[in-house]
Design a protein around this motif. Structure first.
Motif, PDB file in Angstrom:
ATOM      1  N   ASP A 180       0.833  -1.197   0.000  1.00 51.17           N
ATOM      2  CA  ASP A 180       0.000   0.000   0.000  1.00 51.17           C
ATOM      3  C   ASP A 180       0.877   1.260   0.000  1.00 51.17           C
ATOM      4  OD1 ASP A 180      -2.631   1.101  -0.077  1.00 51.17           O
ATOM      5  OD2 ASP A 180      -2.495   1.591   2.050  1.00 51.17           O
ATOM      6  N   LYS A 181       0.675   2.167   0.943  1.00 50.17           N
ATOM      7  CA  LYS A 181       1.434   3.423   0.951  1.00 50.17           C
ATOM      8  C   LYS A 181       2.923   3.187   1.154  1.00 50.17           C
ATOM      9  CE  LYS A 181      -2.371   6.273   2.712  1.00 50.17           C
ATOM     10  NZ  LYS A 181      -2.842   7.149   3.835  1.00 50.17           N
ATOM     11  N   VAL A 182       3.269   2.176   1.921  1.00 52.64           N
ATOM     12  CA  VAL A 182       4.687   1.890   2.158  1.00 52.64           C
ATOM     13  C   VAL A 182       5.350   1.408   0.867  1.00 52.64           C
ATOM     14  CG1 VAL A 182       6.303   0.565   3.567  1.00 52.64           C
ATOM     15  CG2 VAL A 182       4.145   1.345   4.550  1.00 52.64           C
ATOM     16  N   PHE A 183       4.614   0.656   0.069  1.00 51.92           N
ATOM     17  CA  PHE A 183       5.116   0.225  -1.237  1.00 51.92           C
ATOM     18  C   PHE A 183       5.379   1.433  -2.135  1.00 51.92           C
ATOM     19  CE2 PHE A 183       4.442  -1.004  -5.661  1.00 51.92           C
ATOM     20  CZ  PHE A 183       5.197  -2.160  -5.780  1.00 51.92           C
ATOM     21  N   VAL A 184       4.431   2.338  -2.182  1.00 52.44           N
ATOM     22  CA  VAL A 184       4.601   3.545  -3.007  1.00 52.44           C
ATOM     23  C   VAL A 184       5.808   4.343  -2.530  1.00 52.44           C
ATOM     24  CG1 VAL A 184       3.531   5.702  -3.742  1.00 52.44           C
ATOM     25  CG2 VAL A 184       2.141   3.627  -3.566  1.00 52.44           C
ATOM     26  N   ARG A 185       5.964   4.451  -1.227  1.00 52.55           N
ATOM     27  CA  ARG A 185       7.104   5.191  -0.673  1.00 52.55           C
ATOM     28  C   ARG A 185       8.428   4.527  -1.045  1.00 52.55           C
ATOM     29  NH1 ARG A 185       7.599   5.443   5.725  1.00 52.55           N
ATOM     30  NH2 ARG A 185       8.232   3.289   5.313  1.00 52.55           N
ATOM     31  N   ALA A 186       8.434   3.188  -1.155  1.00 52.03           N
ATOM     32  CA  ALA A 186       9.661   2.477  -1.506  1.00 52.03           C
ATOM     33  C   ALA A 186      10.179   2.885  -2.877  1.00 52.03           C
ATOM     34  CB  ALA A 186       9.414   0.967  -1.471  1.00 52.03           C
ATOM     35  N   ILE A 187       9.291   3.342  -3.746  1.00 52.70           N
ATOM     36  CA  ILE A 187       9.701   3.840  -5.064  1.00 52.70           C
ATOM     37  C   ILE A 187       9.945   5.346  -5.008  1.00 52.70           C
ATOM     38  CG2 ILE A 187       8.996   4.176  -7.469  1.00 52.70           C
ATOM     39  CD1 ILE A 187       7.414   1.372  -5.573  1.00 52.70           C
ATOM     40  N   ASP A 188       9.033   6.076  -4.368  1.00 49.44           N
ATOM     41  CA  ASP A 188       9.105   7.531  -4.395  1.00 49.44           C
ATOM     42  C   ASP A 188      10.346   8.079  -3.706  1.00 49.44           C
ATOM     43  OD1 ASP A 188       6.753   7.612  -5.795  1.00 49.44           O
ATOM     44  OD2 ASP A 188       5.506   8.270  -4.104  1.00 49.44           O
ATOM     45  N   TYR A 189      10.840   7.386  -2.667  1.00 49.33           N
ATOM     46  CA  TYR A 189      11.956   7.982  -1.930  1.00 49.33           C
ATOM     47  C   TYR A 189      13.238   8.007  -2.758  1.00 49.33           C
ATOM     48  CZ  TYR A 189      14.897   4.037  -0.032  1.00 49.33           C
ATOM     49  OH  TYR A 189      15.771   2.991   0.166  1.00 49.33           O
ATOM     50  N   ILE A 190      13.273   7.204  -3.803  1.00 52.59           N
ATOM     51  CA  ILE A 190      14.440   7.220  -4.686  1.00 52.59           C
ATOM     52  C   ILE A 190      14.496   8.523  -5.488  1.00 52.59           C
ATOM     53  CG2 ILE A 190      15.547   6.009  -6.619  1.00 52.59           C
ATOM     54  CD1 ILE A 190      14.177   3.445  -5.540  1.00 52.59           C
ATOM     55  N   SER A 191      13.354   9.167  -5.649  1.00 56.13           N
ATOM     56  CA  SER A 191      13.299  10.445  -6.373  1.00 56.13           C
ATOM     57  C   SER A 191      13.260  11.644  -5.439  1.00 56.13           C
ATOM     58  CB  SER A 191      12.062  10.469  -7.286  1.00 56.13           C
ATOM     59  OG  SER A 191      12.118   9.426  -8.240  1.00 56.13           O
ATOM     60  N   ASP A 192      13.576  11.446  -4.180  1.00 56.14           N
ATOM     61  CA  ASP A 192      13.599  12.554  -3.226  1.00 56.14           C
ATOM     62  C   ASP A 192      14.523  13.667  -3.736  1.00 56.14           C
ATOM     63  OD1 ASP A 192      13.002  13.126  -0.077  1.00 56.14           O
ATOM     64  OD2 ASP A 192      14.969  13.907  -0.658  1.00 56.14           O
ATOM     65  N   PRO A 193      14.180  14.936  -3.498  1.00 57.15           N
ATOM     66  CA  PRO A 193      15.041  16.042  -3.937  1.00 57.15           C
ATOM     67  C   PRO A 193      16.467  15.953  -3.408  1.00 57.15           C
ATOM     68  CG  PRO A 193      12.890  16.873  -3.289  1.00 57.15           C
ATOM     69  CD  PRO A 193      12.911  15.424  -2.909  1.00 57.15           C
ATOM     70  N   GLY A 194      16.678  15.223  -2.310  1.00 55.03           N
ATOM     71  CA  GLY A 194      18.026  15.087  -1.785  1.00 55.03           C
ATOM     72  C   GLY A 194      18.915  14.155  -2.583  1.00 55.03           C
ATOM     73  N   ILE A 195      18.328  13.363  -3.486  1.00 54.93           N
ATOM     74  CA  ILE A 195      19.082  12.446  -4.338  1.00 54.93           C
ATOM     75  C   ILE A 195      19.305  13.111  -5.692  1.00 54.93           C
ATOM     76  CG2 ILE A 195      19.130  10.162  -5.414  1.00 54.93           C
ATOM     77  CD1 ILE A 195      19.245  10.102  -2.367  1.00 54.93           C
ATOM     78  N   ALA A 196      20.521  13.072  -6.183  1.00 52.26           N
ATOM     79  CA  ALA A 196      20.815  13.673  -7.486  1.00 52.26           C
ATOM     80  C   ALA A 196      19.901  13.067  -8.552  1.00 52.26           C
ATOM     81  CB  ALA A 196      22.272  13.451  -7.859  1.00 52.26           C
ATOM     82  N   PRO A 197      19.283  13.894  -9.401  1.00 50.20           N
ATOM     83  CA  PRO A 197      18.353  13.373 -10.414  1.00 50.20           C
ATOM     84  C   PRO A 197      18.967  12.293 -11.297  1.00 50.20           C
ATOM     85  CG  PRO A 197      18.133  15.749 -10.252  1.00 50.20           C
ATOM     86  CD  PRO A 197      19.308  15.374  -9.390  1.00 50.20           C
ATOM     87  N   ALA A 198      20.236  12.442 -11.650  1.00 46.65           N
ATOM     88  CA  ALA A 198      20.867  11.426 -12.489  1.00 46.65           C
ATOM     89  C   ALA A 198      20.978  10.097 -11.754  1.00 46.65           C
ATOM     90  CB  ALA A 198      22.249  11.892 -12.931  1.00 46.65           C
ATOM     91  N   ASP A 199      21.225  10.157 -10.436  1.00 48.31           N
ATOM     92  CA  ASP A 199      21.290   8.931  -9.642  1.00 48.31           C
ATOM     93  C   ASP A 199      19.919   8.275  -9.561  1.00 48.31           C
ATOM     94  OD1 ASP A 199      23.963   9.383  -9.244  1.00 48.31           O
ATOM     95  OD2 ASP A 199      23.741  10.123  -7.183  1.00 48.31           O
ATOM     96  N   SER A 200      18.876   9.077  -9.318  1.00 46.51           N
ATOM     97  CA  SER A 200      17.521   8.535  -9.260  1.00 46.51           C
ATOM     98  C   SER A 200      17.145   7.880 -10.572  1.00 46.51           C
ATOM     99  CB  SER A 200      16.513   9.652  -8.943  1.00 46.51           C
ATOM    100  OG  SER A 200      16.751  10.214  -7.676  1.00 46.51           O
ATOM    101  N   GLN A 201      17.466   8.526 -11.665  1.00 46.41           N
ATOM    102  CA  GLN A 201      17.127   7.983 -12.981  1.00 46.41           C
ATOM    103  C   GLN A 201      17.824   6.650 -13.227  1.00 46.41           C
ATOM    104  OE1 GLN A 201      14.971   9.071 -15.128  1.00 46.41           O
ATOM    105  NE2 GLN A 201      15.446   7.861 -16.961  1.00 46.41           N
ATOM    106  N   ALA A 202      19.096   6.566 -12.856  1.00 44.65           N
ATOM    107  CA  ALA A 202      19.839   5.324 -13.063  1.00 44.65           C
ATOM    108  C   ALA A 202      19.251   4.194 -12.236  1.00 44.65           C
ATOM    109  CB  ALA A 202      21.306   5.536 -12.708  1.00 44.65           C
TER     110      ALA A 202
END
Length: 320
Positions: A278-300
């Motif tokens: 549920d929400k925890v599953f969604v968070r498991a994906i969304d946190y990789i795109s957190d503003p604190g993570i470099a966009p290029a790293d998130s994309q990779a």
């Protein structure tokens, strides 16, 4: 394409076979969303909601391990056939890791071949220990030799055995602390035994950001020469010869530590479904795109790295 490499699937029929093998923890795995039918439909809806294109299904930690050879082989064949059916019914949503009937070496090699060659599976899933024995035990060398010969993916997951420690088991810490400790011990055993160098063609994926390894790499580099002088290469170098899934329960500092320690190119999207649901599953994906993570790293991590592991996979139907 977003490919979730840490996703569990098992049905009650399969868990019943594990009970016959001596497993005692299957009751907690039933009815939690890991099965077929309505549970599979709900999983697909959640994947759509979270933007996950595909999952690579695995039975770990509920692997078909046991001392009874015939029962272990029967359970492995059953679940591999079951997985092949799920993948055939949803070829644009699922891939699968093969299960092998450890500790039975010839039978495991035979089932590995059947699953990879005949059933089209994309790798093999194993626990970090086999009936409480380390993967680097010399008896298991033929398994790794065959994996290396094939150049396949090996996905490793904690067994849930509390790292064989009553200090973990007797204090209700088996999964909160014990599982990442199992990850840590397993990766360090692979490193000190030189497996990433000895078997360079195996693409090893470790679970849960490598456990505590991101916090221990410099310590390991500083101390391995006197504690494990047989280690053929610095732990920090060998660690970067393997891969790690992003299951960190949405804890951003842990993800950042793994990026800093291994490099973003060594991380693969993982959710730990259905334990993260549920929400925890969604968070498991969304946190990789957190503003604190470099966009290029998130994309990779979200899009590019899995393709390097599994090769190019056709996009799901209905997508660009």
């Amino acid at each position: 394409m977003r490919i979730d490499v840490h996703a569990h699937y098992w049905t009650d029929d399969y868990l019943d076979l594990l009970v016959e093998l001596g497993k005692t923890d299957t009751d907690t795995q039933r009815g939690m969303g890991a099965g077929g039918g309505a549970e599979l439909d709900a999983r697909l809806r959640l994947m759509d909601r979270a933007g996950v294109d595909m999952q690579v299904l695995s039975t770990a930690p509920q692997n078909p391990y046991g001392p009874d050879r015939e029962k272990a082989v029967a359970a492995a064949r059953f679940v591999n056939d079951q997985y092949a059916g799920v993948v055939a019914a949803h070829p644009d949503r699922f891939l699968a890791f093969a299960s092998v009937p450890m500790p039975h070496i010839p039978e495991s090699i035979a089932e590995m071949g059947r699953a990879l060659d005949d059933l089209g599976m994309v790798g093999v899933a194993m626990n970090t220990t086999v009936l409480d024995r380390a993967l680097v035990d010399p008896e298991f060398a033929p398994i790794f030799a065959e994996l290396d010969r094939r150049g396949t993916v090996l996905y490793l997951h904690p067994a849930g055995n509390s790292a064989c420690s009553p200090l973990i088991r007797d204090y209700h810490l088996t999964w909160m602390a014990g599982a990442p400790i199992e990850d840590t011990i397993s990766v360090m055993q692979l490193i000190t035994a030189g497996f990433p160098l000895r078997y360079p063609n195996i693409k090893i994926i470790n679970s849960h950001l490598g456990g505590a390894l991101p916090m221990l790499l410099q310590r390991a580099d500083n101390q391995y020469m006197w504690e494990a002088p047989q280690t053929p290469e610095a732990p920090s170098v060998q660690a970067r010869r393997m891969w790690y899934d992003t299951v960190g329960h949405g804890h951003l500092p842990a993800l950042q530590a793994a990026i800093d320690s291994f490099g973003a190119d060594r991380l693969l999207l993982g959710t730990d479904f259905p334990y993260e649901n549920d929400k925890v599953f969604v968070r498991a994906i969304d946190y990789i795109s957190d503003p604190g993570i470099a966009p290029a790293d998130s994309q990779a991590i979200l899009e590019g790295n899995a393709e390097r592991i599994f090769g190019r996979i056709p996009a799901p139907s209905g997508t660009a």
